[in-house]
Design a protein around this motif. Structure first.
Motif, short mmCIF file in Angstrom:
data_model
loop_
_atom_site.label_atom_id
_atom_site.label_comp_id
_atom_site.label_asym_id
_atom_site.label_seq_id
_atom_site.Cartn_x
_atom_site.Cartn_y
_atom_site.Cartn_z
N TRP A 1 31.02 46.01 36.37
CA TRP A 1 29.84 46.96 36.07
C TRP A 1 29.44 47.30 37.41
CZ3 TRP A 1 24.80 45.86 37.74
CH2 TRP A 1 23.78 46.69 37.30
N TYR A 2 29.25 46.38 38.42
CA TYR A 2 28.63 46.89 39.79
C TYR A 2 29.83 47.58 40.50
CZ TYR A 2 26.60 46.55 44.59
OH TYR A 2 26.05 46.58 45.59
N ASN A 3 31.04 47.38 40.54
CA ASN A 3 31.98 48.08 41.22
C ASN A 3 32.05 49.54 40.59
OD1 ASN A 3 33.98 46.70 43.15
ND2 ASN A 3 33.40 45.10 41.96
N LEU A 4 31.97 49.51 39.20
CA LEU A 4 31.97 50.65 38.59
C LEU A 4 30.81 51.63 39.07
CD1 LEU A 4 33.29 49.96 34.88
CD2 LEU A 4 34.52 51.27 36.73
N PRO B 1 38.82 49.50 40.75
CA PRO B 1 38.12 48.18 40.03
C PRO B 1 39.19 47.59 38.82
CG PRO B 1 36.68 50.13 39.99
CD PRO B 1 37.99 50.72 40.39
N PHE B 2 39.76 48.32 38.10
CA PHE B 2 40.61 48.21 36.99
C PHE B 2 42.14 47.25 37.72
CE2 PHE B 2 38.46 51.67 35.35
CZ PHE B 2 37.95 51.02 34.23
N VAL B 3 42.46 47.70 38.84
CA VAL B 3 43.52 47.18 39.52
C VAL B 3 43.19 45.92 40.09
CG1 VAL B 3 45.27 47.34 41.18
CG2 VAL B 3 44.89 49.38 39.74
N GLN B 4 41.98 45.89 40.76
CA GLN B 4 41.57 44.75 41.42
C GLN B 4 41.23 43.52 40.14
OE1 GLN B 4 37.51 45.02 42.52
NE2 GLN B 4 37.34 43.34 43.72
N PHE B 5 40.64 43.87 39.22
CA PHE B 5 40.31 42.80 38.21
C PHE B 5 41.68 42.30 37.24
CE2 PHE B 5 36.19 43.99 38.94
CZ PHE B 5 35.56 43.21 39.16
N ALA B 6 42.65 43.20 37.37
CA ALA B 6 44.07 42.80 36.78
C ALA B 6 44.47 41.77 37.84
CB ALA B 6 45.04 44.15 36.61
N ILE B 7 44.51 42.07 38.97
CA ILE B 7 45.16 41.18 39.89
C ILE B 7 44.53 39.70 39.94
CG2 ILE B 7 45.40 40.69 42.50
CD1 ILE B 7 45.99 43.76 42.64
N ILE B 8 43.00 39.88 39.96
CA ILE B 8 42.37 38.68 39.85
C ILE B 8 42.73 38.06 38.36
CG2 ILE B 8 39.88 37.71 39.61
CD1 ILE B 8 38.97 39.93 41.25
N GLY B 9 42.57 38.66 37.32
CA GLY B 9 43.18 38.14 36.08
C GLY B 9 44.20 37.47 36.13
N MET B 10 45.29 38.07 36.66
CA MET B 10 46.60 37.67 36.68
C MET B 10 46.53 36.03 37.57
SD MET B 10 50.14 39.42 38.24
CE MET B 10 49.64 40.84 37.29
N PHE B 11 45.69 36.18 38.44
CA PHE B 11 45.59 35.02 39.45
C PHE B 11 45.10 33.69 38.72
CE2 PHE B 11 43.04 32.45 42.32
CZ PHE B 11 43.87 31.87 43.11
N LEU B 12 44.01 34.17 38.02
CA LEU B 12 43.55 33.17 37.24
C LEU B 12 44.41 32.55 36.20
CD1 LEU B 12 39.95 34.77 36.72
CD2 LEU B 12 40.49 32.77 37.98
N LEU B 13 45.07 33.62 35.53
CA LEU B 13 46.10 33.01 34.58
C LEU B 13 47.26 32.27 35.02
CD1 LEU B 13 47.16 33.46 31.60
CD2 LEU B 13 48.67 35.32 32.43
N ILE B 14 47.72 32.45 36.09
CA ILE B 14 48.72 31.55 37.07
C ILE B 14 48.00 30.27 37.31
CG2 ILE B 14 50.22 31.45 39.04
CD1 ILE B 14 50.37 34.50 38.83
N ALA B 15 47.04 30.45 37.79
CA ALA B 15 46.10 29.06 38.36
C ALA B 15 45.99 28.21 36.99
CB ALA B 15 44.74 29.42 38.99
N TYR B 16 45.54 28.88 35.87
CA TYR B 16 45.22 28.06 34.66
C TYR B 16 46.50 27.44 33.97
CZ TYR B 16 44.24 27.00 29.77
OH TYR B 16 44.16 26.12 28.69
N THR B 17 47.68 28.33 34.27
CA THR B 17 49.04 27.91 33.74
C THR B 17 49.48 26.63 34.53
OG1 THR B 17 49.62 30.16 32.87
CG2 THR B 17 51.34 28.44 33.32
N LEU B 18 49.57 26.69 35.93
CA LEU B 18 49.61 25.76 36.61
C LEU B 18 48.72 24.36 36.44
CD1 LEU B 18 50.26 27.65 40.14
CD2 LEU B 18 52.12 26.58 38.81
N PHE B 19 47.71 24.77 36.37
CA PHE B 19 46.53 23.34 35.94
C PHE B 19 47.06 22.74 34.72
CE2 PHE B 19 42.89 22.09 33.53
CZ PHE B 19 42.25 21.27 34.35
N SER B 20 47.35 23.77 33.65
CA SER B 20 47.56 23.06 32.40
C SER B 20 49.22 22.29 32.47
CB SER B 20 47.80 24.21 31.16
OG SER B 20 46.73 24.81 31.13
N THR B 21 49.82 22.93 33.34
CA THR B 21 51.35 22.26 33.66
C THR B 21 51.17 20.91 34.11
OG1 THR B 21 52.34 24.26 33.70
CG2 THR B 21 53.52 22.70 34.65
N ALA B 22 50.20 21.03 35.43
CA ALA B 22 49.97 19.62 36.01
C ALA B 22 49.20 18.50 35.09
CB ALA B 22 49.00 20.12 37.20
#
Length: 487
Positions: free
Chosen positions: A14-17, A250-271
């Motif tokens: 919202w702030y970025n927009l 903003p949408f590209v930025q948060f897509a990258i952040i979302g992808m990073f969070l997804l990867i981090a969550y996947t790695l955490f779950s795998t661990a």
């Protein structure tokens, strides 16, 4: 954590927009300012050109007056001082007077030194012929002279100024301070005069040019201008590339952040799963080790009882239970290692488990094993582990039926797969729990660790490369589990 992350992302978005919207408005303001400046400059050029045309008409009238004065002066006894003054005052417009044969008879307001050269003088005459039509002077008896002229030095300077203004206008349209993509066309809207902030290679392609102009027209970004040639020209423009980038940033930025969070969550779950697996394996092997010592002692005591002449039926049943304990110990010892799978008759394997359970379950529970396929169904299994799975499902079914009911095991052959359905007439499972029941720690019993179905799922899916799931369940009617094995 997920909700907190969504709130943070939402507030940040919202702030970025808001920032993007402000920057976008600023960029659009610059584009509008540029467009208005272009319009004003076009109007200025039109006004300048109008003045220029007025001066051109005035110069033509001067030449015509000078020609008329020359004609009057050619008449006999004409010494009108006004006529002499008119001829004398023409000090600006270069003129050449010729006879009917094209011979130069006089000239005025040309370079005296250069005019001595006949060739140069002829060149000037040709230039004058190309610029304006001559003024015809009737002398007498059908004799005529022709007066040729060209722009005066002042008028030529003004002409250079107007041409310079038009060139600078076109240049300013193409290379604009607002950095907006722009196309400057002729009256047909197809002939491109100039363009700026667009791919020069792509602009050579007619299809790309037409599509670009069509896109700009659809956004109503058109400026109509009329310059020195009196024809309408058009300026088409659209949002700058920077503005487009800012809108989507903003949408590209948060897509990258979302992808990073997804990867981090996947790695955490795998661990986490890996850690859980290590705990399961360690617990299973330690259990097998701890069972080993008392089991050896029980075997010794059983042999001692046989030597002492204990009841034969009693020692036989104790022997079967000790054998069962040995199989359980073997099962635990196999957890964590790759079990060996051997193709086996599923009905025989299931009958063996059910026969054992019958003698250790109340008579109020009825067991049945049925093969719906006309042929024997074979599948690769590890018999001790597969028996453990069936035993877990049946014991859970007995508890769900409170010791009274029916357990039916049905085998079916489905080409590449073998299905084993274990159905009971118990209390049923809510649909919301169909997946939860396989998680470690889930149990509905007062005494229980909630490990049975978790181990069952691990044995089928990890060791047998199969699937196990709740096929159907209805409250107070029963539940059916399906095991899918690759044949």
């Amino acid at each position: 954590m997920f909700l907190a992350a969504m709130i943070i992302i939402g507030v940040s978005l919202w702030y970025n927009l808001r920032l993007v919207d402000k920057i976008a408005k600023d960029e659009q303001g610059k584009a509008r300012l540029w467009a208005n400046a272009i319009r004003e400059k076009a109007n200025f050029i039109i006004r300048t050109d109008s003045i220029f045309q007025t001066i051109a008409v005035s110069e033509r009238k001067k030449v015509e007056l000078w020609a008329e004065a020359t004609k009057e002066l050619g008449k006999e006894n004409n010494v009108n001082p006004f006529v002499l003054e008119v001829i004398k005052n023409n000090e600006e417009v270069p003129v050449i007077l010729t006879d009917m044969k094209g011979k130069i008879t006089s000239w005025r307001n040309l370079d005296v030194q250069k005019a001595r050269d006949t060739t140069w003088l002829r060149e000037q005459l040709d230039t004058m012929k190309s610029q304006y039509s001559p003024i015809v002077i009737d002398i007498y008896a059908g004799q005529k002279n022709f007066l040729y002229y060209k722009d005066s030095r002042v008028f030529s300077s003004l002409k250079n100024v107007i041409n310079s203004l038009i060139r600078s206008f076109i240049n300013e349209v193409a290379v604009n301070s607002a950095s907006v993509p722009v196309v400057y066309t002729d009256s047909t809207r197809k002939g491109v005069i100039a363009f700026g902030n667009l791919d020069s290679v792509k602009m050579k392609t007619p299809a790309f040019r037409e599509q670009t102009i069509a896109d700009m027209i659809s956004k109503s970004n058109v400026i109509e201008v009329t310059l020195g040639n009196k024809e309408k020209n058009y300026i088409f423009y659209e949002d700058s590339f920077l503005l487009k980038q800012i809108k989507y940033y903003p949408f590209v930025q948060f897509a990258i952040i979302g992808m990073f969070l997804l990867i981090a969550y996947t790695l955490f779950s795998t661990a986490r799963r890996s850690e859980q697996n290590q705990v399961w394996v360690g617990l299973a092997k330690e259990t097998a080790h701890q069972l080993g010592t008392p089991l050896s002692s029980l075997i010794g005591w059983l042999e001692y009882m046989k030597l002492k002449g204990a009841d034969e039926e009693m020692t036989r049943e104790i022997g079967r239970d000790i054998g069962r304990l040995e199989m359980i110990t073997d099962r635990f010892s196999k957890i964590g290692s790759v079990p060996k799978l051997e193709k086996d008759n599923l009905q025989d394997a299931l009958e063996e488990v059910v026969n054992y359970l019958r003698t250790r379950t109340t008579d109020k529970v009825v067991f049945s094993v049925r093969n719906e396929s006309p042929a024997v169904v074979m599948a690769p299994i590890n018999k001790p582990l597969f028996s453990w799975v069936i035993e877990n499902l049946c014991r859970n079914a007995v508890d769900a039926m409170s010791g009274t009911g029916r357990i039916e095991i049905v085998i079916s052959d489905q080409n590449q797969f073998a299905y084993v359905d274990v159905t009971d007439s118990g209390k049923g499972i809510p649909k919301s729990r169909f997946k939860t029941i396989f998680e470690p720690g889930y149990t509905t019993k007062q005494r229980g660790w909630g490990l049975g179905l978790s181990l069952t799922k691990r044995i089928i899916e990890n060791y047998h490369d199969g699937k196990i799931f709740v096929k159907w369940s209805e409250p107070q009617k029963g539940t059916s589990f399906r095991i899918v094995l690759k044949k």
